[in-house]
Design an enzyme around this catalytic site. Structure first.
Site, PDB file in Angstrom:
ATOM      1  N   GLY A  65       0.782  -1.119  -0.019  1.00  0.00           N
ATOM      2  CA  GLY A  65      -0.243   0.062  -0.006  1.00  0.00           C
ATOM      3  C   GLY A  65       0.825   1.123  -0.019  1.00  0.00           C
ATOM      4  O   GLY A  65       0.432   2.396   0.253  1.00  0.00           O
ATOM      5  N   SER A  66       2.119   1.200  -0.395  1.00  0.00           N
ATOM      6  CA  SER A  66       2.946   2.367  -0.320  1.00  0.00           C
ATOM      7  C   SER A  66       2.310   3.419  -1.388  1.00  0.00           C
ATOM      8  O   SER A  66       2.311   4.695  -1.244  1.00  0.00           O
ATOM      9  CB  SER A  66       4.572   2.263  -0.481  1.00  0.00           C
ATOM     10  OG  SER A  66       4.725   1.760  -1.984  1.00  0.00           O
ATOM     11  N   ARG A  89     -14.220 -16.325 -10.407  1.00  0.00           N
ATOM     12  CA  ARG A  89     -13.217 -15.148 -10.436  1.00  0.00           C
ATOM     13  C   ARG A  89     -14.254 -14.016 -10.936  1.00  0.00           C
ATOM     14  O   ARG A  89     -14.316 -12.876 -10.285  1.00  0.00           O
ATOM     15  CB  ARG A  89     -12.131 -15.227 -11.608  1.00  0.00           C
ATOM     16  CG  ARG A  89     -11.066 -16.260 -11.335  1.00  0.00           C
ATOM     17  CD  ARG A  89     -10.053 -15.957 -12.280  1.00  0.00           C
ATOM     18  NE  ARG A  89      -9.257 -14.695 -12.428  1.00  0.00           N
ATOM     19  CZ  ARG A  89      -8.400 -14.283 -11.714  1.00  0.00           C
ATOM     20  NH1 ARG A  89      -8.097 -15.017 -10.479  1.00  0.00           N
ATOM     21  NH2 ARG A  89      -7.910 -12.992 -11.805  1.00  0.00           N
ATOM     22  N   ARG A 132      -4.670  -8.295  -9.315  1.00  0.00           N
ATOM     23  CA  ARG A 132      -5.739  -9.181 -10.137  1.00  0.00           C
ATOM     24  C   ARG A 132      -5.776  -8.736 -11.602  1.00  0.00           C
ATOM     25  O   ARG A 132      -5.999  -7.679 -11.713  1.00  0.00           O
ATOM     26  CB  ARG A 132      -6.910  -9.278  -9.298  1.00  0.00           C
ATOM     27  CG  ARG A 132      -6.866 -10.249  -8.182  1.00  0.00           C
ATOM     28  CD  ARG A 132      -8.435 -10.139  -7.381  1.00  0.00           C
ATOM     29  NE  ARG A 132      -9.361 -10.934  -8.271  1.00  0.00           N
ATOM     30  CZ  ARG A 132      -9.638 -12.210  -8.282  1.00  0.00           C
ATOM     31  NH1 ARG A 132      -9.040 -13.043  -7.343  1.00  0.00           N
ATOM     32  NH2 ARG A 132     -10.545 -12.688  -8.918  1.00  0.00           N
ATOM     33  N   ILE A 133      -6.146  -9.795 -12.500  1.00  0.00           N
ATOM     34  CA  ILE A 133      -6.654  -9.618 -13.617  1.00  0.00           C
ATOM     35  C   ILE A 133      -7.955  -9.449 -13.543  1.00  0.00           C
ATOM     36  O   ILE A 133      -8.660 -10.583 -13.171  1.00  0.00           O
ATOM     37  CB  ILE A 133      -6.200 -10.610 -14.712  1.00  0.00           C
ATOM     38  CG1 ILE A 133      -4.613 -10.626 -14.667  1.00  0.00           C
ATOM     39  CG2 ILE A 133      -6.635 -10.583 -16.041  1.00  0.00           C
ATOM     40  CD1 ILE A 133      -4.070 -11.786 -15.447  1.00  0.00           C
ATOM     41  N   ASN A 165      -4.151   2.700 -13.629  1.00  0.00           N
ATOM     42  CA  ASN A 165      -3.392   1.784 -12.755  1.00  0.00           C
ATOM     43  C   ASN A 165      -1.872   2.207 -12.934  1.00  0.00           C
ATOM     44  O   ASN A 165      -1.864   2.803 -13.869  1.00  0.00           O
ATOM     45  CB  ASN A 165      -3.735   0.300 -13.758  1.00  0.00           C
ATOM     46  CG  ASN A 165      -2.767  -0.780 -12.884  1.00  0.00           C
ATOM     47  OD1 ASN A 165      -2.704  -0.768 -11.988  1.00  0.00           O
ATOM     48  ND2 ASN A 165      -1.621  -1.360 -13.798  1.00  0.00           N
ATOM     49  N   HIS A 184       1.809   1.011 -13.182  1.00  0.00           N
ATOM     50  CA  HIS A 184       2.622  -0.584 -13.620  1.00  0.00           C
ATOM     51  C   HIS A 184       3.754  -0.229 -13.403  1.00  0.00           C
ATOM     52  O   HIS A 184       4.315   0.699 -14.126  1.00  0.00           O
ATOM     53  CB  HIS A 184       1.881  -0.881 -14.924  1.00  0.00           C
ATOM     54  CG  HIS A 184       2.793  -2.170 -15.441  1.00  0.00           C
ATOM     55  ND1 HIS A 184       2.353  -3.434 -14.735  1.00  0.00           N
ATOM     56  CD2 HIS A 184       3.633  -2.354 -16.307  1.00  0.00           C
ATOM     57  CE1 HIS A 184       3.195  -4.445 -15.393  1.00  0.00           C
ATOM     58  NE2 HIS A 184       4.134  -3.628 -16.204  1.00  0.00           N
ATOM     59  N   SER A 227       4.564   3.493 -15.311  1.00  0.00           N
ATOM     60  CA  SER A 227       3.488   3.734 -16.158  1.00  0.00           C
ATOM     61  C   SER A 227       2.123   4.289 -15.367  1.00  0.00           C
ATOM     62  O   SER A 227       1.986   3.103 -14.932  1.00  0.00           O
ATOM     63  CB  SER A 227       3.285   3.068 -17.503  1.00  0.00           C
ATOM     64  OG  SER A 227       4.645   2.801 -18.124  1.00  0.00           O
ATOM     65  N   THR A 270      -7.937  -0.883 -19.370  1.00  0.00           N
ATOM     66  CA  THR A 270      -8.817  -1.447 -20.390  1.00  0.00           C
ATOM     67  C   THR A 270      -8.895  -3.122 -20.274  1.00  0.00           C
ATOM     68  O   THR A 270      -7.848  -3.295 -19.510  1.00  0.00           O
ATOM     69  CB  THR A 270      -8.551  -1.108 -21.956  1.00  0.00           C
ATOM     70  OG1 THR A 270      -7.082  -1.640 -22.227  1.00  0.00           O
ATOM     71  CG2 THR A 270      -8.490   0.530 -21.947  1.00  0.00           C
ATOM     72  N   GLU A 319      -7.523  -5.118 -21.791  1.00  0.00           N
ATOM     73  CA  GLU A 319      -6.033  -5.813 -21.932  1.00  0.00           C
ATOM     74  C   GLU A 319      -5.170  -5.753 -20.895  1.00  0.00           C
ATOM     75  O   GLU A 319      -4.878  -4.433 -20.304  1.00  0.00           O
ATOM     76  CB  GLU A 319      -5.501  -5.342 -23.550  1.00  0.00           C
ATOM     77  CG  GLU A 319      -4.027  -5.842 -23.836  1.00  0.00           C
ATOM     78  CD  GLU A 319      -3.412  -5.129 -24.813  1.00  0.00           C
ATOM     79  OE1 GLU A 319      -4.244  -3.934 -25.218  1.00  0.00           O
ATOM     80  OE2 GLU A 319      -2.289  -5.572 -25.063  1.00  0.00           O
ATOM     81  N   LEU A 320      -4.638  -6.591 -20.269  1.00  0.00           N
ATOM     82  CA  LEU A 320      -3.790  -6.512 -18.980  1.00  0.00           C
ATOM     83  C   LEU A 320      -2.524  -5.451 -19.346  1.00  0.00           C
ATOM     84  O   LEU A 320      -1.790  -5.599 -20.616  1.00  0.00           O
ATOM     85  CB  LEU A 320      -3.112  -7.849 -18.864  1.00  0.00           C
ATOM     86  CG  LEU A 320      -2.082  -7.887 -17.668  1.00  0.00           C
ATOM     87  CD1 LEU A 320      -2.748  -7.492 -16.084  1.00  0.00           C
ATOM     88  CD2 LEU A 320      -1.363  -9.149 -17.536  1.00  0.00           C
ATOM     89  N   ASP A 321      -2.648  -4.450 -18.504  1.00  0.00           N
ATOM     90  CA  ASP A 321      -1.566  -3.387 -18.695  1.00  0.00           C
ATOM     91  C   ASP A 321      -1.542  -2.841 -20.019  1.00  0.00           C
ATOM     92  O   ASP A 321      -0.479  -2.376 -20.248  1.00  0.00           O
ATOM     93  CB  ASP A 321      -0.294  -3.960 -18.282  1.00  0.00           C
ATOM     94  CG  ASP A 321      -0.216  -4.616 -16.635  1.00  0.00           C
ATOM     95  OD1 ASP A 321       0.396  -5.541 -16.338  1.00  0.00           O
ATOM     96  OD2 ASP A 321      -1.005  -4.043 -16.028  1.00  0.00           O
TER      97      ASP A 321
HETATM   98  C1  GRF Z   1       4.042  -1.101  -7.207  1.00  0.00           C
HETATM   99  O1  GRF Z   1       5.550  -1.215  -7.627  1.00  0.00           O
HETATM  100  C2  GRF Z   1       3.280  -0.996  -8.186  1.00  0.00           C
HETATM  101  O2  GRF Z   1       3.925  -0.482  -9.637  1.00  0.00           O
HETATM  102  C3  GRF Z   1       2.860  -2.447  -8.640  1.00  0.00           C
HETATM  103  O3  GRF Z   1       2.964  -2.984  -7.661  1.00  0.00           O
HETATM  104  C4  GRF Z   1       3.667  -2.382  -6.639  1.00  0.00           C
HETATM  105  C5  GRF Z   1       2.832  -1.935  -5.294  1.00  0.00           C
HETATM  106  O4  GRF Z   1       3.499  -1.479  -4.198  1.00  0.00           O
HETATM  107  N1  GRF Z   1       1.807  -2.618  -9.301  1.00  0.00           N
HETATM  108  P1  GRF Z   1       2.567  -0.850  -3.146  1.00  0.00           P
HETATM  109  O5  GRF Z   1       1.533  -1.834  -2.648  1.00  0.00           O
HETATM  110  O6  GRF Z   1       1.652   0.333  -3.689  1.00  0.00           O
HETATM  111  O7  GRF Z   1       3.718  -0.529  -2.065  1.00  0.00           O
END
Ligand code: GRF
Length: 220
Positions: A15-16, A68, A94-95, A110, A112, A139, A144, A146-148
């Site tokens: 959760g950072s 799911r 999760r997808i 999101n 990524h 990024s 959408t 499509e994953l990432d």
């Molecule tokens: C981050 O690096 C994010 O880009 C990726 O998972 C990590 C989550 O870290 N999807 P946090 O839970 O926000 O600390």
């Protein structure tokens, strides 16, 4: 004065990134109302961060759902109860069912940890190192089916050092992710950045190039 965007954040772990949004909101640098944190992991540390910040924290366990799709429908229905203007996936691992994603098209982003379209999916830092890339990054994109794969709003870049391991690279990138996510969320929440059909638009005009986070913390 337009009403502040109501934002629901999804996280599966530490959760950072969520914490970075909360801190920016608290400092008055992000004019949104983070109204809930949802997780698919009842033991996710992000839930405790939310509670400490006075944000409602809700966890649903996939094991309690027949499929799911049933889980995805349930957790997004729970999210909808908070009437979010925007959903931010911040380490949500999760997808998501395509039909559920479609319902939130343009209202879900999101973060990524790669320079999309390179390295969608997992283990992005190791893959960048193994490929011999000179740089890596993160990024923020509209989600959408499509994953990432959704249209990218903004990115941040950093050099890969010869001494880097996946862990050291991830650690250096994480603080940049936090700044990227805050800056991108601000632009989407303000309405300056939006999704038009399948393109990112800024003030209604197609974004000529992905925005980049500068050393000053601004996107340009
Ligand atoms: C981050 O690096 C994010 O880009 C990726 O998972 C990590 C989550 O870290 N999807 P946090 O839970 O926000 O600390």
């Amino acid at each position: 004065m337009t009403a502040r965007h109501r934002v629901v954040v999804f996280a599966s772990g530490r959760g950072s990134n969520f914490a970075a949004l909360i801190e920016a909101q608290r400092r008055g640098e992000l004019p949104i109302d983070i109204v809930a944190l949802l997780s698919d992991k009842p033991a996710a540390p992000a839930l405790a961060l939310a509670r400490a910040a006075g944000v409602e924290a809700v966890a649903l366990s996939p094991r309690e759902y027949a499929s799911r799709e049933d889980f995805d429908r349930a957790i997004f229905a729970r999210a909808a109860q908070f009437a979010p203007d925007l959903i931010v996936l911040a380490g949500y691992m999760r997808i998501i069912d395509p039909a559920v994603v479609e319902r939130w098209r343009g209202r879900m982003i999101n973060i990524h940890p790669s320079l999309l379209p390179k390295y969608p999916g997992l283990h992005t830092h190791a893959r960048a190192i193994q490929s011999g890339d000179a740089e890596h990054g993160a990024s923020v994109h509209f989600v959408t089916p499509e994953l990432d794969g959704g249209p990218v709003i903004a990115q941040v870049r950093l050099p890969i050092f010869a001494s880097d391991t996946a862990e050291s690279l991830a650690r250096r990138l994480l603080s940049l992710e936090h700044r990227l996510l805050v800056a991108a969320t601000r632009l989407v929440a303000s309405g300056e950045i939006a999704l038009d059909d399948n393109r990112v638009v800024r003030n209604g005009k197609p974004l000529a190039a992905t925005l980049h986070l500068g050393a000053d913390g601004e996107l340009g």
